[in-house]
Each structure stands twice: as C-alpha cells, then as structure tokens.
Design an enzyme around this catalytic site. Structure first.
Site, PDB file in Angstrom:
ATOM      1  N   CYS A   1      86.961  43.510  59.819  1.00  0.00           N
ATOM      2  CA  CYS A   1      87.580  42.432  60.596  1.00  0.00           C
ATOM      3  C   CYS A   1      86.570  41.352  60.945  1.00  0.00           C
ATOM      4  O   CYS A   1      86.542  40.871  62.076  1.00  0.00           O
ATOM      5  CB  CYS A   1      88.161  42.987  61.882  1.00  0.00           C
ATOM      6  SG  CYS A   1      89.563  44.032  61.573  1.00  0.00           S
ATOM      7  N   ASP A   2      85.713  41.006  59.998  1.00  0.00           N
ATOM      8  CA  ASP A   2      84.744  39.940  60.240  1.00  0.00           C
ATOM      9  C   ASP A   2      84.982  38.886  59.170  1.00  0.00           C
ATOM     10  O   ASP A   2      84.988  39.195  57.980  1.00  0.00           O
ATOM     11  CB  ASP A   2      83.320  40.500  60.138  1.00  0.00           C
ATOM     12  CG  ASP A   2      82.290  39.490  60.597  1.00  0.00           C
ATOM     13  OD1 ASP A   2      82.368  38.319  60.155  1.00  0.00           O
ATOM     14  OD2 ASP A   2      81.399  39.845  61.391  1.00  0.00           O
TER      15      ASP A   2
END
Ligand SMILES: *Cc1c(COP(=O)(O)O)cnc(C)c1O
Length: 377
Positions: free
Chosen positions: A325-326
């Site tokens: 989730c980056d």
C-alpha cells in the site's frame, strides 16, 4: 536461465515470492570470470547475495571475499572461510569493526579520507591498505554517485601519507559503477589510475595493488547482448595495457556479475486491472515489489527480464507494480514493458537474473508481506 533452474521452477509450487539460486551456475560463472581475468584475484562482494550456501560454494571454488561490516566478516568466519581471504572494502567503518577485523586477521582495508586513514593507522597498523578514488559511473545502470572515493589529487596526498604512516606498498581501488555496460569506462579509469601511480612513483611511493572493484554486468534488458566472458577478457586486456609493465597485484570484486544470472525469482500475478483513464496499458500487480526484493527498480534503474510460463500469445503494454500500500511501489511505469494479453491472477511470472541485490534489500515485513525467501539448488 539455466536448464537446472528452469526444471526446478517448473516442478515446484511456491507459497510466496522466492529467489531460486543455481549454485552450479554460480560456480561456473566464478570459473569463467577467474579464467578471463587471469592473474586478478576475485573477492566476491558479499553484499550482493550473502546466502550461506552460496558463500560456501564460492569459497570452495577458491574465491576471496569483500566484506563491508563486522556482520559480513562474522558470517564468512562462521562458514570456515579464513580471515586472510577477506578484504574490508567499505570506506566507512566503525572503529570497533576495524579493531575486530584486524584482530581476526583480515589483511586488507579501504579508505578514502584522512580521518579513515587515521583510524586504520590507529586500529590496524600492520594491515595493507588501499585508497578508493572517485569515479563518475557514466555508462552504468546503477551509478554509485559521490558517496565513495576521493578525487585523484586527494588520493595522491593520502597515499603519500599512508606510506609515511608505515603502510607498505599501498593500493588504489575504484568502482566503475554497478551494471557497467560501457567497457570504455574501464579504459578511462585505468588511464587515470596509471597516471596517479606514476605521480606517486615520482614521489617515492610504490603502489602494490590495483583493485578493479565490481561493475561486471548481469544479463538485464539493456545488457542482454554483453557476453560475460568477452567482457571480462576485455577488462583484463585493458588492465594489461595500462598496468602490465608494473609490479602490482590485481583484485576484482564482482558482485552482480558473479551471482545475478544464477538466480531467478518465482513470483505470481495478484491482479490485472485498467485505470479507465484512457491509458491503454494494463496494470499488472505482482506479489513482489520494491519493498520485498526489487529495490533496484528505484528510478527504473535496473531493468529485469520477465518470463510468463503460463501464458503465450500476443503481448500488450503494461505497467508493473508491487502489492504493498505504498504508491512508490511501482516497478516500471516509464520503461516500456509488454506481457501476454491473457495474463491473469494466479499466473506465474519468473523474474530473471535476480540473484544479486534482492534478498537483502527486502524489508523485514512492510505491510505484512514476508521478506523474499531463498532456495539454493
Ligand atoms: C558492492 C561492491 C562491489 C560489487 O559491485 P557490483 O557492481 O555488484 O559488481 C564491489 N566492490 C565494492 C567495494 C562494493 O561495495
């Protein structure tokens, strides 16, 4: 990819992204480089891939090792590799680590600054030392910037000082930049080193070692046509041309060029999607990304080759990204990559020549994704 790797990958089910290393291929590449480089001793740069079985295999093949920290020294010693086969090539060393290495019997240390030379004089007085000069890294896919090495003028003064401090026949090292695809970079660098050696000779300092560093390329997208044997033979010929008339020992420190091609990451497609924003490219999300082993895709510098064993047929353009989730976890967005149109969730994807700088660059568990696993065969 070797037939042995291909066979193992085809027959194995992987629970998570896994680097498979073919140690026979590592040993073969060691022999190839050692033969091609002639009298130059090979010090494998341990940081490229420190898997214990790999280090043991290289030790058995006759390799020496370039280490950067106390941890790497301890790892080599624990495998029974004698300290006399290690060089401490990091120019930024904790004083306590120098003391540890010196007491353990590591014979060779790098420096590139007056303060580090002073540390060595204090903590490793009878060692052999070499000064690393700054190289701009032009032509390499992973240039090393300005962090390591000093300008030739400073190197000259430091080597004079080293001799005054009692270090006998000090050496000079450099690194042409990792994944160096331009052989002219070596030629330019050798010419500079030779001029430096001659200036030092005129001042009464006898240089005893030239350390060629690493930079030998793996088989990536842009270097796919470079043959490792003729590349290394050319480096040897250039070294002969510039240093052949001198009494200097030669060292080479391949990392990537020795182990990358012997490794392949088995990964999987997690999701294929489109943005609906007019961009025709599919987004292919893998179960491995920048934080789980593919850190060198930073700025899309290192461009790996992919194979899709479950898919054939026409190809279409893709953006490749990791699962975390980056938003920085995108592998290739600017570089044009194509993958089969039939690619879908669960399909296997092989990432080739990933035996270097992957496992240890993998985070301990960002977002709960496990670090990259290694299997040595
Ligand atoms: C990392 C490193 C190497 C290996 O570089 P490659 O480009 O992987 O061959 C060699 N020497 C030193 C001092 C290093 O730090």
């Amino acid at each position: 990819m070797t037939a042995r790797l291909a066979g193992f990958l085809a027959d194995t089910r992987f629970e998570r992204p896994t680097l498979v290393m073919d140690l026979n291929a590592v040993a073969d590449r060691y022999r190839l480089l050692a033969d091609a480089l002639g009298s130059a001793k090979i010090h494998y740069a341990v940081k490229a891939n420190p898997a214990p079985a790999l280090l043991a295999r290289l030790a058995k093949a006759g390799s020496n090792f370039d280490v950067a920290s106390r941890g790497e020294i301890e790892q080599c010693l624990a495998l029974g590799i004698p300290a006399c086969r290690l060089s401490f090539g990091n120019t930024i060393k904790r004083r306590a680590d120098i003391e540890f290495a010196y007491a353990a019997g590591v014979p060779l240390f790098a420096f590139d600054s007056p303060a580090e030379l002073k540390k060595l004089a204090d903590a490793a007085p009878d060692a052999s030392v070499y000064c690393r000069v700054l190289v701009d890294g032009t032509g390499s896919e992973w240039p090393l910037g300005k962090k390591f090495g000093c300008a030739d003028g400073l190197a000259e003064e430091l080597l004079v000082q080293a001799a005054e401090l009692g270090f006998k026949r000090p050496g000079i090292s450099f690194h042409v930049g990792s994944q160096q695809t331009d052989l002219n970079a070596w030629d330019r660098c050798f010419a500079r080193i030779r001029a430096l050696i001659d200036r030092l000779a005129a001042r009464g300092v006898d240089i005893g070692l030239v350390n060629l560093g690493g930079g030998f390329p793996a088989t990536l997208i842009r270097s796919a046509k470079l043959d490792p044997k003729s590349y290394a033979e050319t480096v040897r010929q250039l070294a002969n041309r510039h240093f052949g008339d001198l009494d200097v020992a030669l060292i080479a420190e391949p990392g990537r060029g020795l182990v990358a091609d012997a490794g392949c990451i088995a990964a999987e497609v997690v999701l294929v999607s489109e943005k609906g924003d007019g961009d025709p490219r599919r987004w292919v999300f893998l179960d491995i990304g920048k934080f789980s082993g593919l850190a060198e895709t930073m700025d899309e510098a290192i461009r790996y080759r992919f194979e899709t064993p479950d898919n054939t047929g026409p190809m279409g353009p893709v953006v490749l990204a990791g699962p975390s989730c980056d938003s920085a976890d995108v592998l290739y967005e600017k570089t044009e990559y194509g993958l089969p149109m039939t690619l879908q969730e669960g399909d296997r994807i092989w990432i080739l020549s990933t035996g270097a700088y992957t496992t240890t660059y993998s985070s301990v568990g960002f977002n709960g994704f496990p670090p990259l696993d290694t299997i040595c065969i």
